[in-house]
Write a protein that holds these residues in place. Sequence first.
Motif, short mmCIF file in Angstrom:
data_model
loop_
_atom_site.label_atom_id
_atom_site.label_comp_id
_atom_site.label_asym_id
_atom_site.label_seq_id
_atom_site.Cartn_x
_atom_site.Cartn_y
_atom_site.Cartn_z
N GLN A 85 0.51 -0.79 -0.07
CA GLN A 85 -0.27 0.11 -0.45
C GLN A 85 0.80 1.13 -0.05
N LEU A 86 1.86 1.34 0.65
CA LEU A 86 2.76 2.34 0.53
C LEU A 86 3.51 2.52 -0.55
N HIS A 87 3.83 1.04 -1.68
CA HIS A 87 4.34 1.02 -3.10
C HIS A 87 3.26 2.26 -3.56
N ARG A 88 1.91 1.92 -3.00
CA ARG A 88 0.63 2.42 -4.31
C ARG A 88 0.76 4.19 -3.97
N LYS A 89 1.19 4.23 -2.54
CA LYS A 89 0.71 5.73 -2.49
C LYS A 89 2.10 6.10 -3.51
N ARG A 90 3.03 6.08 -3.13
CA ARG A 90 4.29 6.65 -3.69
C ARG A 90 4.61 6.21 -5.61
N LYS A 91 3.80 5.72 -5.71
CA LYS A 91 3.48 5.45 -7.99
C LYS A 91 1.98 6.25 -8.02
N GLY A 173 24.80 -4.54 13.74
CA GLY A 173 22.97 -4.59 13.95
C GLY A 173 22.34 -5.35 13.18
N LEU A 174 22.85 -4.95 11.65
CA LEU A 174 22.18 -6.15 10.12
C LEU A 174 22.85 -7.30 10.55
N ILE A 175 23.59 -7.37 11.25
CA ILE A 175 23.91 -9.32 10.92
C ILE A 175 23.51 -9.34 12.01
N GLY A 193 21.64 -8.18 -1.95
CA GLY A 193 21.80 -7.57 -3.71
C GLY A 193 20.66 -7.28 -3.95
N ALA A 194 19.84 -7.71 -3.92
CA ALA A 194 17.91 -7.30 -4.15
C ALA A 194 18.07 -6.17 -4.75
N HIS A 195 18.86 -5.24 -3.46
CA HIS A 195 19.37 -3.57 -3.96
C HIS A 195 19.51 -3.36 -5.42
N THR A 196 19.97 -4.06 -6.63
CA THR A 196 20.12 -4.19 -7.57
C THR A 196 18.78 -3.62 -8.54
N ASN A 298 17.15 -20.00 1.88
CA ASN A 298 17.32 -19.81 2.80
C ASN A 298 16.25 -18.87 3.65
N MET A 299 16.18 -17.90 3.06
CA MET A 299 15.02 -17.62 3.30
C MET A 299 13.42 -17.71 3.41
N GLY A 300 13.45 -18.69 2.61
CA GLY A 300 12.32 -19.89 3.22
C GLY A 300 11.66 -19.98 3.81
C1 HEM Z 1 19.54 -5.69 4.94
C2 HEM Z 1 18.80 -5.16 5.64
C3 HEM Z 1 17.70 -4.73 4.47
C4 HEM Z 1 17.16 -3.34 5.16
C5 HEM Z 1 17.93 -2.12 5.84
C6 HEM Z 1 16.73 -2.52 3.26
C7 HEM Z 1 15.82 -1.49 3.48
C8 HEM Z 1 15.02 -1.25 2.37
C9 HEM Z 1 14.87 0.48 2.38
C10 HEM Z 1 14.39 1.30 3.63
C11 HEM Z 1 14.47 0.57 1.43
C12 HEM Z 1 13.56 1.60 0.44
C13 HEM Z 1 11.35 1.92 1.45
C14 HEM Z 1 11.48 3.06 1.02
O1 HEM Z 1 12.63 4.07 0.97
O2 HEM Z 1 10.22 3.27 0.66
C15 HEM Z 1 14.61 -1.08 0.86
C16 HEM Z 1 13.48 -0.95 -0.69
C17 HEM Z 1 13.47 -2.16 -1.20
N1 HEM Z 1 14.43 -3.94 -0.83
FE1 HEM Z 1 14.95 -3.44 1.33
N2 HEM Z 1 15.80 -3.67 3.23
C18 HEM Z 1 17.10 -4.68 3.38
C19 HEM Z 1 17.20 -6.17 2.72
C20 HEM Z 1 15.82 -6.72 1.37
C21 HEM Z 1 16.08 -8.34 1.47
C22 HEM Z 1 17.04 -8.57 1.81
C23 HEM Z 1 15.44 -7.77 -0.03
C24 HEM Z 1 15.22 -8.66 -1.06
C25 HEM Z 1 15.48 -9.68 -1.02
C26 HEM Z 1 15.35 -6.08 -0.62
C27 HEM Z 1 14.45 -5.54 -1.32
C28 HEM Z 1 14.51 -4.16 -1.81
C29 HEM Z 1 13.89 -4.48 -2.98
C30 HEM Z 1 13.31 -4.92 -4.78
C31 HEM Z 1 13.33 -2.88 -2.52
C32 HEM Z 1 12.87 -1.41 -3.78
C33 HEM Z 1 11.60 -1.11 -2.92
C34 HEM Z 1 10.78 -0.14 -3.88
O3 HEM Z 1 11.31 0.32 -5.51
O4 HEM Z 1 10.04 0.59 -4.19
N3 HEM Z 1 15.35 -5.81 0.38
N4 HEM Z 1 14.90 -1.46 1.11
#
Ligand code: HEM
Length: 320
Positions: A85-91, A173-175, A193-196, A298-300
């Motif tokens: 829902q948060l995402h939808r608001k942004r979109k 803290g993350l660990i 790396g999902a943040h790719t 592992n996460m699943g």
């Molecule tokens: C390591 C700890 C993690 C932290 C602290 C974290 C934090 C965040 C934050 C703050 C955002 C942006 C949210 C926003 O501003 O609306 C984000 C986005 C995202 N995260 Fe993470 N995340 C973490 C791990 C992960 C993992 C493990 C995955 C998937 C396996 C993931 C997938 C994503 C994706 C795909 C987005 C993009 C969201 C978007 O475009 O709306 N994250 N994350």
Amino acid sequence: MEFPTVVVCLVWFFSGILASAQLTTSFYKTTCSGKSAVDHFKTEGEEKAVANEENAWGLPCFGFIFHDCFVNGCDASGSIRRHCQLHRKRKTAQPNNGSLRGFDVVDTIKSKVESVCPGVVPCADILAVAARDSVVALGGKSWGVLLGRRDSTTASLSAANTGIPAPTLNLSGLITSFSNVGLSTKDLVVLSGAHTIGQARCTSFRARIYNETNINSSFAKSLQANCPSTGGDNNLSPLDTSSPTTFDVGYYTDLIGQKGLLHSDQQLYNGGSTDSQVTSYSSSSSTFLTDFGTSMINMGNISPLTGSRGQVRTNCRKTN
Ligand code: HEM
């Protein structure tokens, strides 16, 4: 430890083992007149949707689904809805991006699967397969998704707020936050790396681009144009600067150039124990993509609901 505590711990321990032992790649092999229900996942609708570039920006909904796994396991709980829902608001604030695309895809798959296999496949498993297929559609590598989860019957927003790691956390803290759910430091680096793909709101990285020193100065400056020191909280910037819609190692290359968008991202390459893993992924795409599948499994496996626990939701957006 007192006797009853020992018994409770043993029951909990063995039920955990049995629960994850029930997850298997062939869980639905014979559930629909001998045909695998999972064969119906790859429907026209989903294939087209994930391949569509505009929908690549809808995938972040899956990102939050992954975050959901940290809250009582991957059980399609309310935190997904909240994040989507948060995402939808942004979109809706963006031109041409009026719908909740990530979840539209889930709805499409769910209704296709229901039409051939009613009441059999829970949303939690649909989400796990859809997430894998999305990664593959964006250039990642496939993995065998373990299936057999059930959907939660409750939605805990307070748990959602405390279970998800905060972007303000330092490496230790993350660990700890990963270790609390049974995931290793290696899982932390590879899953981050999902943040790719995807984007973050200005409010999630403002403090980093104005106050931190372990950031490339021209990168920080370029972000400040779209993320002022006050206002513009929902303005978006990509988490991976060079290739935000491709599932590749660009995220790790960014970290090495001090271009991690979130404070938590840059913590993975900041002179600490995880630097070497980041360096290694930045130059080996195939190792990263293979390890990503392993860590997703592992996460699943985080405390899945199995057997007769939970429910098979009819509508993925709410409990029955
Ligand atoms: C390591 C700890 C993690 C932290 C602290 C974290 C934090 C965040 C934050 C703050 C955002 C942006 C949210 C926003 O501003 O609306 C984000 C986005 C995202 N995260 Fe993470 N995340 C973490 C791990 C992960 C993992 C493990 C995955 C998937 C396996 C993931 C997938 C994503 C994706 C795909 C987005 C993009 C969201 C978007 O475009 O709306 N994250 N994350």
